[in-house]
Scaffold this active site. Structure first.
Site, short mmCIF file in Angstrom:
data_model
loop_
_atom_site.label_atom_id
_atom_site.label_comp_id
_atom_site.label_asym_id
_atom_site.label_seq_id
_atom_site.Cartn_x
_atom_site.Cartn_y
_atom_site.Cartn_z
N THR A 32 -31.49 9.39 101.15
CA THR A 32 -31.77 8.22 101.99
C THR A 32 -30.62 7.99 102.97
O THR A 32 -30.84 7.82 104.18
CB THR A 32 -31.99 6.96 101.13
OG1 THR A 32 -32.80 7.29 100.00
CG2 THR A 32 -32.66 5.86 101.94
N GLY A 104 -26.29 9.21 91.44
CA GLY A 104 -27.28 10.25 91.15
C GLY A 104 -26.90 11.57 91.83
O GLY A 104 -27.18 12.65 91.32
N GLU A 111 -17.91 6.96 96.95
CA GLU A 111 -18.84 5.89 97.37
C GLU A 111 -18.30 4.52 96.97
O GLU A 111 -18.41 3.56 97.73
CB GLU A 111 -20.21 6.12 96.74
CG GLU A 111 -20.91 7.33 97.32
CD GLU A 111 -22.24 7.65 96.65
OE1 GLU A 111 -23.10 8.21 97.32
OE2 GLU A 111 -22.41 7.32 95.46
N LYS A 129 -36.69 2.07 93.90
CA LYS A 129 -35.35 1.85 93.32
C LYS A 129 -35.18 0.43 92.75
O LYS A 129 -34.14 0.14 92.15
CB LYS A 129 -34.27 2.09 94.38
CG LYS A 129 -34.34 3.44 95.08
CD LYS A 129 -34.08 4.56 94.12
CE LYS A 129 -34.10 5.93 94.76
NZ LYS A 129 -33.04 6.21 95.67
#
Ligand code: 5RP
Length: 233
Positions: A32, A104, A111, A129
């Site tokens: 995404t 994931g 991050e 999600k």
């Protein structure tokens, strides 16, 4: 819309709503978040966005930035000075209070550093999600120094977690993160407190970071199957 189309809708929509010329940006990882980098790249290439200074959270994102000529910096470079204006990333689970499970794609360490160094945080995700409670369905990754694999595993089991060492695909043995560590994926049977666990897991000697993101609440852009983009603050 199928899931791929929802991912593109949310990635593109978040960039159009939030990204301005001159920003210092954290760019996330995954199928995404890659639409975020692509959208920024195409706006830079078209001359509609300028002066972007970016920090990439993984090799995947570095490669995409290289394709588009998005200028990349270390977070410690004077151009960024350890701070970002905005970080946009994906997520594996989002609860009703916009708390997250991430990692994931195995990039949770960079991050989280990017998210927590950023003045504003946004998450892009399709509707699959959204969850009521974190940590019950999608496994939460815990990044661990290799030598500490078994001691950490037994501490995690004491906390009630089911623990699985993440295995690589198309390489024999475990996943080795971009920082030379292992990933222990954990899952709980009963409802847990993600705020408490985010802090507690990092107190286990040998744990580098975990995939609960609860200390910064993002603006969440959710792509829905009927083609709408919901913005949840
Ligand atoms: C990578 C991540 C990703 O953002 C998360 O796994 C979501 O990925 P995708 O958008 O491919 O479902 O945390 O470490």
């Amino acid at each position: 819309m199928n899931q791929q189309e929802m991912k593109e809708l949310t990635g593109t929509g978040a960039v159009d709503a939030l990204v301005k010329s001159g920003m210092k940006l954290g760019l996330g990882t995954g199928s995404t978040a890659i639409h975020v980098t692509r959208r920024i790249g195409s706006l830079v290439a078209a001359g509609k966005l300028s002066g972007i200074r970016a920090f990439a959270t993984s090799f995947q994102t570095i490669l995409e930035c290289e394709k588009w000529g998005i200028p990349l910096y270390s977070l410690n470079a004077p151009e960024l000075g350890g701070k970002l204006d905005l970080c946009i990333d994906g997520a594996d689970e989002i609860d009703t209070e916009n708390r997250l499970v991430k990692g994931g794609g195995g990039a949770l360490l960079m991050e989280k550093i990017a998210a927590y160094a950023s003045a504003a945080y946004a998450v892009v995700a399709d509707e699959t999600k959204l969850v009521e409670h974190l940590g019950l369905a999608f496994p939460v990754p815990v990044e661990v120094i290799p030598e500490a694999r078994l001691p950490v595993r037994s501490e995690l089991e004491k906390l009630g977690a089911e623990v699985i060492l993440r295995e690589a695909v198309r390489k024999a043995g475990p996943v080795i993160t971009e920082h030379g560590n292992l990933l222990l994926d954990i899952r709980f049977k009963d409802k847990i407190d993600p705020v408490r666990l985010e802090a507690e897991l990092n107190h286990i000697p040998g744990v580098v970071e975990n995939g609960f993101f609860t200390r910064i609440r993002p603006t969440v852009f959710i792509g829905h199957a009927e083609g709408t983009l919901e913005i949840r603050r």
